[in-house]
Design a protein around this motif. Structure first.
Motif, PDB file in Angstrom:
ATOM      1  N   VAL A 140     -13.544 -18.762  43.067  1.00  0.00           N
ATOM      2  CA  VAL A 140     -12.518 -17.742  42.825  1.00  0.00           C
ATOM      3  C   VAL A 140     -12.975 -16.789  41.723  1.00  0.00           C
ATOM      4  N   ALA A 141     -13.554 -17.326  40.655  1.00  0.00           N
ATOM      5  CA  ALA A 141     -14.044 -16.486  39.559  1.00  0.00           C
ATOM      6  C   ALA A 141     -15.125 -15.528  40.063  1.00  0.00           C
ATOM      7  N   GLY A 188     -12.368  -8.818  45.073  1.00  0.00           N
ATOM      8  CA  GLY A 188     -11.664  -8.933  43.800  1.00  0.00           C
ATOM      9  C   GLY A 188     -10.606  -7.866  43.615  1.00  0.00           C
ATOM     10  N   ASP A 189     -10.719  -6.763  44.345  1.00  0.00           N
ATOM     11  CA  ASP A 189      -9.704  -5.707  44.314  1.00  0.00           C
ATOM     12  C   ASP A 189      -8.631  -5.934  45.380  1.00  0.00           C
ATOM     13  N   ARG A 190      -9.047  -6.439  46.541  1.00  0.00           N
ATOM     14  CA  ARG A 190      -8.117  -6.594  47.670  1.00  0.00           C
ATOM     15  C   ARG A 190      -7.147  -7.743  47.503  1.00  0.00           C
ATOM     16  N   TRP A 191      -7.597  -8.837  46.884  1.00  0.00           N
ATOM     17  CA  TRP A 191      -6.768 -10.025  46.772  1.00  0.00           C
ATOM     18  C   TRP A 191      -6.608 -10.421  45.305  1.00  0.00           C
ATOM     19  N   SER A 192      -5.456 -10.941  44.981  1.00  0.00           N
ATOM     20  CA  SER A 192      -5.197 -11.452  43.630  1.00  0.00           C
ATOM     21  C   SER A 192      -5.910 -12.793  43.459  1.00  0.00           C
ATOM     22  N   GLU A 193      -5.969 -13.251  42.239  1.00  0.00           N
ATOM     23  CA  GLU A 193      -6.567 -14.562  41.974  1.00  0.00           C
ATOM     24  C   GLU A 193      -5.827 -15.654  42.741  1.00  0.00           C
TER      25      GLU A 193
END
Length: 155
Positions: free
Chosen positions: A147-148, A83-88
């Motif tokens: 994704v959530a 969740g920090d490395r990649w955007s939604e």
């Protein structure tokens, strides 16, 4: 009658149309727009990811957040901090079709219905029945749920 019309207009997002797999819009490998217009449910996303007959993500990816589920794979990257490395948008694109980002990856395209070389019937090991319409491995809402959940995996 007026109250019903006002309610329907005010909740338009709840009735948003799903984006069909063939209509997903990529920017590079990112998919910026939600496939459903409905927020994903992280709890359902975790269920999908850790269920070997649903997303089956656990067969390739490990994460401390689901260390209680046995038999993690080591083929894909560890998802701690995803969740920090990649955007939604990046996460959505990777779940929809990771091959858009990583040519040659063994990660399946979870929301795709065409362009396959050897189409299999989900995780059964059998070929897709000839003449049957192809369905994606995950529904649009299941993609949003995954994704959530991935967005909750922060360091």
């Amino acid at each position: 009658m007026i109250a019903l019309a006002a309610f329907a207009m005010g909740t338009g997002a709840a009735f948003a149309e799903e984006t069909a797999p063939e209509n997903v819009s990529f920017d590079g490998y990112e998919v910026a727009e939600s496939l459903t217009g409905v927020p994903g449910d992280p709890e359902k996303g975790r269920e999908i990811m850790t269920n070997k007959s649903a997303g089956n993500c656990i067969s390739c990816h490990a994460a401390e957040a689901y260390a209680d589920v046995p038999f993690h794979g080591e083929v894909g990257p560890v998802l701690d901090g995803a969740g920090d490395r990649w955007s939604e948008a990046e996460l959505r694109g990777l779940v929809v079709n990771a091959k858009m980002a990583f040519d040659g990856t063994v990660m399946p395209a979870f929301y795709k219905t065409d362009g396959f070389t050897r189409l299999g019937d989900a995780f059964t090991g059998k070929a897709w029945p000839e003449g049957e319409p192809v369905t994606p491995l995950l529904t649009a809402q299941e993609v949003e749920d995954v994704v959530a959940y991935l967005k909750t995996l922060t360091e």
